[in-house]
Design a protein around this motif. Sequence first.
Motif, PDB file in Angstrom:
ATOM      1  N   UNK A 126       0.824  -1.213   0.000  1.00 15.00           N
ATOM      2  CA  UNK A 126       0.000   0.000   0.000  1.00 15.00           C
ATOM      3  C   UNK A 126       0.856   1.261   0.000  1.00 15.00           C
ATOM      4  N   UNK A 127       0.353   2.305  -0.614  1.00 12.71           N
ATOM      5  CA  UNK A 127       1.046   3.584  -0.691  1.00 12.71           C
ATOM      6  C   UNK A 127       0.818   4.388   0.595  1.00 12.71           C
ATOM      7  N   UNK A 128       1.784   5.227   0.936  1.00 10.54           N
ATOM      8  CA  UNK A 128       1.698   6.054   2.143  1.00 10.54           C
ATOM      9  C   UNK A 128       0.477   6.972   2.103  1.00 10.54           C
ATOM     10  N   UNK A 129       0.200   7.582   0.940  1.00 11.85           N
ATOM     11  CA  UNK A 129      -0.955   8.487   0.834  1.00 11.85           C
ATOM     12  C   UNK A 129      -2.264   7.773   1.132  1.00 11.85           C
ATOM     13  N   UNK A 130      -2.402   6.554   0.629  1.00 11.16           N
ATOM     14  CA  UNK A 130      -3.616   5.765   0.859  1.00 11.16           C
ATOM     15  C   UNK A 130      -3.771   5.423   2.337  1.00 11.16           C
TER      16      UNK A 130
ATOM     17  N   UNK B  59       0.264  10.003  18.444  1.00  9.61           N
ATOM     18  CA  UNK B  59       0.800   8.684  18.128  1.00  9.61           C
ATOM     19  C   UNK B  59       1.568   8.799  16.809  1.00  9.61           C
ATOM     20  N   UNK B  60       2.682   8.096  16.709  1.00  8.74           N
ATOM     21  CA  UNK B  60       3.455   8.061  15.479  1.00  8.74           C
ATOM     22  C   UNK B  60       3.498   6.623  14.978  1.00  8.74           C
ATOM     23  N   UNK B  61       3.040   6.416  13.753  1.00  5.98           N
ATOM     24  CA  UNK B  61       3.141   5.116  13.102  1.00  5.98           C
ATOM     25  C   UNK B  61       4.378   5.147  12.220  1.00  5.98           C
ATOM     26  N   UNK B  62       5.351   4.327  12.549  1.00  5.22           N
ATOM     27  CA  UNK B  62       6.598   4.254  11.790  1.00  5.22           C
ATOM     28  C   UNK B  62       6.504   3.054  10.857  1.00  5.22           C
ATOM     29  N   UNK B  63       6.371   3.340   9.559  1.00  4.38           N
ATOM     30  CA  UNK B  63       6.196   2.293   8.559  1.00  4.38           C
ATOM     31  C   UNK B  63       7.505   1.990   7.830  1.00  4.38           C
ATOM     32  N   UNK B  64       8.616   2.246   8.488  1.00  5.60           N
ATOM     33  CA  UNK B  64       9.920   1.950   7.905  1.00  5.60           C
ATOM     34  C   UNK B  64      10.175   2.776   6.659  1.00  5.60           C
TER      35      UNK B  64
ATOM     36  N   UNK C 230       8.532   3.036   4.036  1.00  6.00           N
ATOM     37  CA  UNK C 230       7.325   3.619   3.446  1.00  6.00           C
ATOM     38  C   UNK C 230       7.091   5.030   3.957  1.00  6.00           C
ATOM     39  N   UNK C 231       7.418   5.291   5.212  1.00  6.74           N
ATOM     40  CA  UNK C 231       7.264   6.630   5.773  1.00  6.74           C
ATOM     41  C   UNK C 231       6.640   6.623   7.150  1.00  6.74           C
ATOM     42  N   UNK C 232       6.157   7.785   7.564  1.00 11.34           N
ATOM     43  CA  UNK C 232       5.578   7.984   8.893  1.00 11.34           C
ATOM     44  C   UNK C 232       4.161   8.514   8.770  1.00 11.34           C
ATOM     45  N   UNK C 233       3.337   8.161   9.746  1.00  7.79           N
ATOM     46  CA  UNK C 233       2.005   8.761   9.887  1.00  7.79           C
ATOM     47  C   UNK C 233       1.896   9.243  11.324  1.00  7.79           C
ATOM     48  N   UNK C 234       1.716  10.544  11.505  1.00  7.20           N
ATOM     49  CA  UNK C 234       1.591  11.136  12.840  1.00  7.20           C
ATOM     50  C   UNK C 234       0.147  11.537  13.069  1.00  7.20           C
ATOM     51  N   UNK C 235      -0.427  11.081  14.187  1.00  7.06           N
ATOM     52  CA  UNK C 235      -1.796  11.434  14.570  1.00  7.06           C
ATOM     53  C   UNK C 235      -1.745  12.258  15.838  1.00  7.06           C
ATOM     54  N   UNK C 236      -2.457  13.347  15.843  1.00 13.20           N
ATOM     55  CA  UNK C 236      -2.614  14.159  17.050  1.00 13.20           C
ATOM     56  C   UNK C 236      -4.040  14.675  17.033  1.00 13.20           C
ATOM     57  N   UNK C 237      -4.907  13.988  17.729  1.00 17.17           N
ATOM     58  CA  UNK C 237      -6.338  14.303  17.662  1.00 17.17           C
ATOM     59  C   UNK C 237      -6.850  13.943  16.279  1.00 17.17           C
ATOM     60  N   UNK C 238      -7.420  14.917  15.588  1.00 19.13           N
ATOM     61  CA  UNK C 238      -7.903  14.663  14.231  1.00 19.13           C
ATOM     62  C   UNK C 238      -6.907  15.163  13.181  1.00 19.13           C
ATOM     63  N   UNK C 239      -5.755  15.634  13.623  1.00 17.66           N
ATOM     64  CA  UNK C 239      -4.731  16.102  12.699  1.00 17.66           C
ATOM     65  C   UNK C 239      -3.800  14.935  12.370  1.00 17.66           C
TER      66      UNK C 239
ATOM     67  N   UNK D  62       5.181  -2.707   9.406  1.00 11.51           N
ATOM     68  CA  UNK D  62       5.271  -2.515   7.962  1.00 11.51           C
ATOM     69  C   UNK D  62       3.957  -1.936   7.435  1.00 11.51           C
ATOM     70  N   UNK D  63       4.039  -1.332   6.255  1.00 10.76           N
ATOM     71  CA  UNK D  63       2.833  -0.801   5.619  1.00 10.76           C
ATOM     72  C   UNK D  63       1.838  -1.928   5.354  1.00 10.76           C
ATOM     73  N   UNK D  64       2.341  -3.081   4.936  1.00  7.85           N
ATOM     74  CA  UNK D  64       1.460  -4.229   4.691  1.00  7.85           C
ATOM     75  C   UNK D  64       0.737  -4.648   5.974  1.00  7.85           C
ATOM     76  N   UNK D  65       1.465  -4.660   7.097  1.00  2.50           N
ATOM     77  CA  UNK D  65       0.826  -5.055   8.352  1.00  2.50           C
ATOM     78  C   UNK D  65      -0.172  -4.015   8.835  1.00  2.50           C
ATOM     79  N   UNK D  66       0.090  -2.725   8.585  1.00  5.00           N
ATOM     80  CA  UNK D  66      -0.899  -1.704   8.937  1.00  5.00           C
ATOM     81  C   UNK D  66      -2.171  -1.921   8.127  1.00  5.00           C
TER      82      UNK D  66
END
Length: 98
Positions: free
Chosen positions: A2-6, A25-30, A32-41, A56-60
Amino acid sequence: MPELDELTARVRETAEKNAGLSRPVLLDLGDTGLIHLDGTIVGNAEAPADCRISLSADNLERLMEGRLNATMAYMTGQLKVDGDMALALQLASALRAE
């Protein structure tokens, strides 16, 4: 894979539906990149977080589709948590509900 944007868009939808996830919360996808959540941001920059979840992105994607159990993934090393475990479980539950 899966792509990071998706994945970011799917996590953003989850954040908007689950206002109770108000701590960062920070999701570290190696590679593939990072996804940072802070409330609805939700974004893709590294920022301070109470919990860093590495997987991994696949496991997410599998987690969000209900094809991966977060507890089993943690126990088998497919998912690593650094920080607040209760927050990690809360996020995993919210993602699985999608």
